[in-house]
Scaffold this motif. Structure first.
Motif, PDB file in Angstrom:
ATOM      1  N   MET A  70       0.820  -1.205   0.000  1.00 39.76           N
ATOM      2  CA  MET A  70       0.000   0.000   0.000  1.00 39.76           C
ATOM      3  C   MET A  70       0.854   1.255   0.000  1.00 39.76           C
ATOM      4  N   LEU A  71       0.283   2.343  -0.522  1.00 38.41           N
ATOM      5  CA  LEU A  71       1.005   3.619  -0.501  1.00 38.41           C
ATOM      6  C   LEU A  71       1.226   4.059   0.943  1.00 38.41           C
ATOM      7  N   PRO A  72       2.406   4.607   1.249  1.00 41.40           N
ATOM      8  CA  PRO A  72       2.612   5.129   2.608  1.00 41.40           C
ATOM      9  C   PRO A  72       1.726   6.350   2.851  1.00 41.40           C
ATOM     10  N   GLY A  73       1.410   6.598   4.125  1.00 42.17           N
ATOM     11  CA  GLY A  73       0.535   7.722   4.476  1.00 42.17           C
ATOM     12  C   GLY A  73       1.097   9.071   4.066  1.00 42.17           C
ATOM     13  N   GLY A 107      18.454  -2.931  -0.323  1.00 37.31           N
ATOM     14  CA  GLY A 107      18.024  -3.208  -1.699  1.00 37.31           C
ATOM     15  C   GLY A 107      16.766  -2.439  -2.066  1.00 37.31           C
ATOM     16  N   VAL A 108      15.842  -2.345  -1.132  1.00 36.54           N
ATOM     17  CA  VAL A 108      14.598  -1.604  -1.368  1.00 36.54           C
ATOM     18  C   VAL A 108      14.904  -0.108  -1.517  1.00 36.54           C
ATOM     19  N   LEU A 109      15.728   0.409  -0.612  1.00 39.44           N
ATOM     20  CA  LEU A 109      16.054   1.840  -0.662  1.00 39.44           C
ATOM     21  C   LEU A 109      16.814   2.186  -1.945  1.00 39.44           C
ATOM     22  N   ASP A 110      17.737   1.333  -2.353  1.00 37.43           N
ATOM     23  CA  ASP A 110      18.480   1.596  -3.597  1.00 37.43           C
ATOM     24  C   ASP A 110      17.573   1.493  -4.823  1.00 37.43           C
ATOM     25  N   ALA A 111      16.628   0.573  -4.775  1.00 38.44           N
ATOM     26  CA  ALA A 111      15.675   0.453  -5.888  1.00 38.44           C
ATOM     27  C   ALA A 111      14.905   1.755  -6.053  1.00 38.44           C
ATOM     28  N   VAL A 112      14.425   2.297  -4.939  1.00 35.17           N
ATOM     29  CA  VAL A 112      13.614   3.514  -4.967  1.00 35.17           C
ATOM     30  C   VAL A 112      14.487   4.712  -5.374  1.00 35.17           C
ATOM     31  N   ARG A 124      12.834   9.797   2.506  1.00 34.77           N
ATOM     32  CA  ARG A 124      11.662   9.832   3.383  1.00 34.77           C
ATOM     33  C   ARG A 124      11.353   8.427   3.922  1.00 34.77           C
ATOM     34  N   ALA A 125      11.426   7.424   3.045  1.00 36.53           N
ATOM     35  CA  ALA A 125      11.144   6.040   3.468  1.00 36.53           C
ATOM     36  C   ALA A 125      12.123   5.617   4.557  1.00 36.53           C
ATOM     37  N   LYS A 126      13.387   6.007   4.382  1.00 36.65           N
ATOM     38  CA  LYS A 126      14.395   5.674   5.383  1.00 36.65           C
ATOM     39  C   LYS A 126      14.072   6.359   6.710  1.00 36.65           C
ATOM     40  N   ALA A 127      13.702   7.625   6.639  1.00 37.19           N
ATOM     41  CA  ALA A 127      13.343   8.367   7.854  1.00 37.19           C
ATOM     42  C   ALA A 127      12.127   7.744   8.541  1.00 37.19           C
ATOM     43  N   GLU A 128      11.263   7.093   7.751  1.00 35.51           N
ATOM     44  CA  GLU A 128      10.061   6.460   8.301  1.00 35.51           C
ATOM     45  C   GLU A 128      10.326   5.028   8.759  1.00 35.51           C
ATOM     46  N   GLY A 129      11.600   4.561   8.629  1.00 36.39           N
ATOM     47  CA  GLY A 129      11.927   3.272   9.206  1.00 36.39           C
ATOM     48  C   GLY A 129      12.275   2.156   8.235  1.00 36.39           C
TER      49      GLY A 129
END
Ligand SMILES: [Fe+2]
Ligand SMILES: [Fe+2]
Length: 179
Positions: A1-4, A90-95, A80-85
């Protein structure tokens, strides 16, 4: 799901849903473990989460992103995703690199880069892209090369210097003899 915290238009949300559907289909066809499938889908839901955010917000999350403003939303969404936890590298590098490419990607980055481009909602080369989407599960490397060819060409045509990661990504895909 999309993050808030996502800031996306309705049509962007539909694009993201189509990318998720395609990546989910590939995960099923490749019969990947559930944890791996979840990594792919996390990257998909995050990749354009700040695509429609105001310029100041993108700058705040990705002050050093190179190239045109369009290339800023990947680094901003990853930060932002990293700051949110989110902690999966691999996920962060993909994004972070989904518009540029990255030589060191694992399967998450490769899947996202291809699914983002091959989802059926884009209006150009519908039949060629549909064929690549079908082919991906049995030939991920071949399809990745084809997608890189198309995506990097567009980047070249934009007239901007190629970001460093794109050059290294390109060379990693095409530098072997006979490829
Ligand atoms: Fe994007
Ligand atoms: Fe996208």
């Amino acid at each position: 799901m999309l993050p808030g915290w996502a800031i996306v238009t309705p049509s962007r949300r539909e694009h993201i849903e189509r990318v998720a559907e395609l990546a989910g289909r590939w995960a099923s066809e490749l019969d990947v473990p559930e944890t791996e499938r979840r990594r792919w889908l996390r990257a998909v839901w995050l990749h354009d989460a700040l695509r429609d955010a105001p310029a100041e917000e993108l700058k705040r999350w990705a002050p050093d992103a190179p190239g045109p403003a369009d290339l800023r939303h990947g680094p901003a969404s990853a930060a932002r995703a990293k700051a949110e936890g989110e902690t999966d590298r691999g996920v962060l590098d993909a994004v972070r690199y989904h518009s540029m490419g990255l030589a060191e990607w694992d399967m998450v980055g490769r899947v996202l880069y291809c699914a983002d481009f091959l989802e059926p909602g884009r209006n150009f080369d519908k039949s060629g892209r549909a064929e690549l989407a079908v082919r991906f599960p049995r030939d991920p490397t071949g399809v990745l090369r084809e997608v890189a060819r198309a995506r990097v060409s567009r980047l070249v045509q934009s007239g901007w210097p190629l970001p460093d990661p794109t050059v290294r990504f390109w060379n990693s895909l095409f530098s072997r003899a006979g490829s």
